[in-house]
Scaffold this active site. Structure first.
Site, short mmCIF file in Angstrom:
data_model
loop_
_atom_site.label_atom_id
_atom_site.label_comp_id
_atom_site.label_asym_id
_atom_site.label_seq_id
_atom_site.Cartn_x
_atom_site.Cartn_y
_atom_site.Cartn_z
N GLY A 51 -39.67 -10.91 -38.85
CA GLY A 51 -40.91 -10.67 -39.57
C GLY A 51 -41.45 -9.08 -39.20
CG HIS A 52 -44.97 -7.63 -41.21
ND1 HIS A 52 -45.76 -7.53 -42.20
CD2 HIS A 52 -45.36 -8.94 -40.46
CE1 HIS A 52 -46.86 -8.49 -42.19
NE2 HIS A 52 -46.54 -9.02 -41.06
CG ASN A 53 -45.90 -4.43 -38.03
OD1 ASN A 53 -46.15 -4.85 -39.17
ND2 ASN A 53 -45.58 -2.98 -37.78
#
Length: 328
Positions: free
Chosen positions: A223-225
């Protein structure tokens, strides 16, 4: 396709007890190996397979030297599994020459992207504006590297990998969803391998980061980050939710899930199918899998689990009464 045992030893080392002129025609597991094959024994518990094997030569540790020589030719090395891994590399280098660098005619590479002259961009790949592909990196077929994403040197991305799709960012509003634009990118270090159809989302504001030496299997979602530390490895179908911070030298078993915003320390090893619901700040092996059982027993155990909170409260009450000297 073949190699002489002597050629293998000259390239990789090891102590050969047998005929250096033996022709090796294939690499095979112990049970399936024939007289023209070389195999390996990675753990003493497989010694019965060693004795029964028809392999022309077996790679073994020093502790298995006597049993191996009683059976036939062997190569004695400190770490048979590592040696076998290097042998597979030697075999492939000799019999399947590396693809020459360059960009396949069917690939689409934006004029604003930078692809190192020694990289390989395979059929139907897409490299978007501002993306950077490092030296010696190989993108197999149908890999997408989205805008401004960076891939380091000597990486290998298998077919269908998507780097830098939008992260899953949405704000609720009056029963609907408002998209949060994903303004970060993805930064991947050197010597990273990413399995087929794995997706790594771009960050919302900061970048999603995979450090040097990370190894990802097929069908993984990052997922993001998210940040993944050096030399961490994940097996197939792992899911890592946004903003998780995974340390270096970790392993995550197949089908495991790491929830968002959690931190895993260096050296954490998560068993297959485990759901990580809290941060893990000490290295070690962690497992959270409800054991398989016949269905009737499983239902009884599950019913008991539902009442654990009540049982705990009753136990606390009894302990409090015992401590105060009262009789229940």
């Amino acid at each position: 396709m073949s190699l002489l045992l002597g050629e293998i030893v000259a390239a990789l080392g090891g102590e050969l007890l047998g005929d250096a002129e033996m022709v090796v025609e294939r690499l095979a597991p112990l049970a399936a190996a024939g007289p023209a094959a070389i195999s390996f024994l990675s753990h003493p518990r497989y010694r019965k397979e060693l004795l029964a094997s028809r392999a022309g030569c077996v790679i073994v540790a020093p502790s298995m030297r006597d049993e191996a020589t009683a059976r036939g030719a062997c190569l004695v090395v400190d770490d048979p599994y590592l040696y076998f891994a290097r042998l597979t590399q030697l075999w492939k280098a000799r019999h399947s020459p590396a693809q020459p660098p360059g960009i396949h005619p069917s690939a689409v590479v934006d004029a604003g992207a930078h692809v190192d002259a020694t990289a390989v961009i395979g059929p139907l790949c897409v490299v978007e504006r501002g993306a950077r592909i490092g030296a010696g990196t190989v993108l197999k077929s149908r890999v997408t590297v989205s805008e401004d994403c960076v891939i380091g040197d000597r990486c290998l991305l298998h077919p269908g990998v998507v780097i830098g799709a939008d992260g899953f960012g949405l704000a609720p509003h009056e029963g609907a969803w408002v998209k949060i634009e994903q303004l970060g990118a993805v930064r991947i270090g050197n010597d990273v391998e990413i399995g087929a159809n794995t997706c790594i989302d771009r960050g919302a504001l900061e970048d999603t980061v995979l450090e040097d030496g990370v190894k990802l299997d097929n069908l993984i979602q990052i997922g993001h980050n998210v940040r993944v530390g050096r030399n961490t490895a994940m097996a197939g179908c792992v899911g890592v939710a946004g903003s998780a911070d995974i340390g270096a030298h970790c392993t995550i078993g197949g089908g495991a899930v790491v929830l968002g915003h959690l931190k895993l320390a260096d050296g954490v090893h998560v068993s297959a199918a485990t759901v990580v619901t809290r941060s893990i700040l000490k290295p070690g092996q962690y497992t959270g899998v409800f054991p398989i059982d016949d269905n009737a027993a499983w239902e009884r155990n599950a019913a008991t689990l539902r009442h654990l909170h009540q049982l705990r409260e009753r136990l606390r009450a009894l302990e409090k009464q015992a401590a105060s000297g009262l009789t229940p």
